[in-house]
Enzyme design. Structure first.
Site, PDB file in Angstrom:
ATOM      1  N   ASP A 121       0.450  -1.037  -0.064  1.00  0.00           N
ATOM      2  CA  ASP A 121      -0.404   0.081  -0.130  1.00  0.00           C
ATOM      3  C   ASP A 121       1.113   1.317  -0.146  1.00  0.00           C
ATOM      4  O   ASP A 121       2.030   0.871   0.423  1.00  0.00           O
ATOM      5  CB  ASP A 121      -0.762  -0.232   0.884  1.00  0.00           C
ATOM      6  CG  ASP A 121      -1.955   1.615   1.378  1.00  0.00           C
ATOM      7  OD1 ASP A 121      -2.151   1.570   0.381  1.00  0.00           O
ATOM      8  OD2 ASP A 121      -1.506   1.756   2.152  1.00  0.00           O
ATOM      9  N   ASP A 176      -7.367  -1.819   3.552  1.00  0.00           N
ATOM     10  CA  ASP A 176      -6.077  -2.680   3.525  1.00  0.00           C
ATOM     11  C   ASP A 176      -6.597  -4.001   3.863  1.00  0.00           C
ATOM     12  O   ASP A 176      -5.859  -5.145   3.565  1.00  0.00           O
ATOM     13  CB  ASP A 176      -4.668  -2.007   4.217  1.00  0.00           C
ATOM     14  CG  ASP A 176      -4.371  -1.368   2.950  1.00  0.00           C
ATOM     15  OD1 ASP A 176      -4.458  -1.129   2.163  1.00  0.00           O
ATOM     16  OD2 ASP A 176      -3.200  -0.674   4.094  1.00  0.00           O
TER      17      ASP A 176
END
Length: 641
Positions: free
Chosen positions: A330, A527
């Protein structure tokens, strides 16, 4: 009764028989002769060996066999035959049953001690907790026990004192030694607004902080719980060991019977001699070392990783790491600092900021926080909004003074015209690695807000270490591709997948898994699905609770370089499991022919008691191999096999 007590009882009652064996050639005999040996061995059988028989019988009733099956059959055979031999005035070998029990228990004592040491290393963390704290109650500082602290309490910490619970500093500055929790050797500077961790030590300076997590919710308590779960978990390779044992034990029993038959029927040996060879086969083949191979390495590896500030949740993660080909990251809060700041405002600054802040002030997104913080610093007046609506992955819209206002990324611009000059400014800002937020009113763009989130100081080194291992690195982000490419170029990421909606991250991870196992590194709520779907989910310690819960590995220090260390330590631990299994199998394969008497003609043989001793040292060698993981060097820049 504990294993240690059973071992000592067995050892004490075996020693007279050992003395008898050693001193018999010199004319000394054990007083009472065979009767004394019968009594001593019976005590050992009744106290120390019975649990092996109970375990073997329990497995038998479920149509299974285990390591205790071989111990039980070997000792019972030696004991019962010796009683028969004693009644018929033949040679007895009570000492074989006694010594086999003693040496098997010796191996289990080694295992238990190692397990206790590993558990104690974790439990010592709990002992680091402060016993009390100075808490503000009714305007006065009062010293109270740790158990009475509640969320919201304001607590004072003086130099040299321990931080009682997790919280946020409300007043003062200091440096804090967090090594006992995070593994970070250098003291960390703290100021108002920074988080503090319970059980860490205040170096200098007095500060006040607000308790946010107490009791079992503190980071230390969660670390202890996670490590305990990991140490009690099983790696999938353990299932293979269990299946092998199910086949191995019956096979050994068949080999033992054949050994007896060959010696007694074909080679003309006596019943006693033939039985000794058969019992030696049963004892030497006892796969205790196989049972120790996985759990001992798992306990030591996860314990060591915890000391380094890396929490490995279970054995499945260790095995999955071994085949990882790609590491996906990420961007915000993982590769970057996660504290973006407004750098440029295009258009009427006051109008653009006021509209943007009106819509973003209720959002917790880092970009929204940056806009609100900038507006507050400039004392911008914020209007009221109505009919607020969030559009996933795009932005927000609402009515302000009767006008339709929208704030978001370029995905919101499908029905909005933007002139070429403004578009050129957007491109310029994005190529500078700045995220551009569009502010519009009634289908017209009135301004731009450029926000920049710089990479962490450690990101470039972390990516370099992973690439040196031969791993492919990918950035998966919802940000604009130009911005993502610019950040990727700064840190050395191989490729970028940008403009990804939060709900689509997991799908991209699944697609990448078609080319091999992947690890995903992230920290946000969005996430969590990707962390769960990935073969190895790695959560940053500063991330949200749901992200940390979803990850199989948690990096307590929030240092991206720990991704490489976590993968290296996981791989090292799994390789140690395979090494332990290899030596345990080799030991059995080499030991059985010797015990069966194949090399008897050249003077090489094993009595049951020596086979038991050899088996105990086999277990010791596996435990020692696992313990040496604590000394293994965790190196960077070494390619994965």
């Amino acid at each position: 009764m504990s294993i240690t007590k059973r071992f000592w009882i067995s050892l004490i009652f075996s020693l007279p028989m050992l003395a008898n064996m050693i001193l018999m050639p010199f004319g000394w005999m054990l007083p009472g002769g065979n009767w004394t040996q019968l009594i001593l061995t019976t005590v050992i059988m009744a106290v120390s060996t019975v649990p092996f028989w109970q375990s073997a019988w329990a497995s038998f009733t479920k149509h299974h066999s285990n390591m205790d099956t071989l111990v039980a059959i070997g000792t019972v055979t030696a004991y019962i035959y010796s009683i028969y031999a004693m009644a018929t005035h033949q040679a007895v070998f009570f000492e074989s049953a006694a010594f086999v029990t003693t040496f098997v228990l010796l191996g289990q004592v080694f295992e238990e001690r190692m397990r206790n040491n590993a558990s104690n290393a974790v439990e010592k963390l709990v002992d680091l907790q402060a016993k009390d704290a100075e808490v503000m109650r009714e305007g006065k500082l009062v010293k109270i026990p740790l158990s009475e602290i509640v969320v919201g309490d304001i607590i004072r910490v003086k130099p040299g004192q321990k931080v009682a619970v997790d919280g946020v500093i409300t007043e003062g500055t200091s440096t804090i030694d967090e090594s006992m929790v995070t593994g970070e050797s250098m003291p960390v500077s703290k100021k108002t607004g920074d988080k503090v961790i319970g059980s860490t030590i205040n170096s200098n300076g007095t500060f006040m902080f607000r308790a946010e997590k107490v009791g079992n919710d503190t980071m230390l308590s969660q670390i202890v719980e996670l490590v305990k779960k990991a140490q009690n978990s099983h790696a999938p390779i353990q299932n293979l060991t269990d299946k092998v044992s199910d086949i191995f034990v019956p096979t050994v029993l068949v080999i033992a019977i054949l050994t007896f038959m060959v010696w007694y029927v074909f080679l003309g040996a006596s019943v006693a001699s033939s039985l000794i060879f058969a019992v030696a086969v049963v004892v030497i083949a006892c796969p205790c070392a196989l049972g120790l191979a996985t759990p001992t390495a798992l306990m030591v590896g996860t314990g060591r990783s915890a000391k380094m500030g890396i929490l490995i949740k279970n054995g499945e993660v260790l095995e999955a790491v071994n085949d990882v080909k790609t590491v996906i990251f990420d961007k915000t809060g993982t590769i970057t600092v996660g504290k973006p700041e407004v750098t440029d405002i295009v258009g009427d600054e006051e109008k653009v900021l006021s509209f943007a802040t009106a819509l973003e002030q209720s959002s917790e997104h880092p970009l929204a926080s940056a806009i609100v913080k900038n507006a507050e610093s400039k004392n911008i007046v914020v209007p009221e909004v109505s009919q607020f609506k969030a559009i996933e992955g795009k932005g927000v819209e609402a009515l302000v003074d009767g006008q339709k206002v929208f704030v978001g990324n370029d995905k919101l611009l499908s029905d909005v015209q933007i002139d070429n000059k403004l578009r050129e400014q957007v491109i310029t800002l994005q190529e500078e690695a700045k995220t551009v937020v569009f502010v519009g009113v009634n289908n017209e763009i009135i301004g731009l807000i450029a926000i920049q989130d710089t990479p962490k100081n450690t990101s470039k080194e972390a990516i370099s270490d992973l690439k040196a291992r031969g791993l492919k690195t990918i950035m998966l982000t919802g940000d604009n591709k130009r911005v993502a490419d610019a950040i990727a170029a700064q840190v050395g990421i191989d490729s970028v997948i940008a403009d990804v909606l939060p709900s689509d991250k997991a799908d991209h991870v699944k697609a990448l898994q078609q080319d091999g196992k992947v690890a995903f590194v992230g920290d946000g709520i969005n996430d969590a699905p990707a962390l769960t779907v990935a073969d190895v989910g790695i959560a940053m310690g500063s991330g949200t609770d749901i992200a940390i819960e979803s990850g199989g590995i948690v990096l307590v220090k929030n240092d991206l370089r720990d991704v490489d260390r976590a993968l290296a330590l996981s791989k090292k631990t799994f390789n140690r499991i395979k090494l332990n299994l290899f030596w345990a199998f080799i030991y059995n394969v080499l030991g059985i022919p010797v015990a069966a008497g194949i090399f008897y003609g050249i003077g090489l043989s094993l009595s049951p008691e020596l086979a038991g001793l050899a088996m105990a040292f086999s277990s010791l060698s596996v435990v020692t191999s696992s313990v040496l993981l604590n000394k293994a060097k965790i190196t960077s820049r070494v390619k994965f096999a």
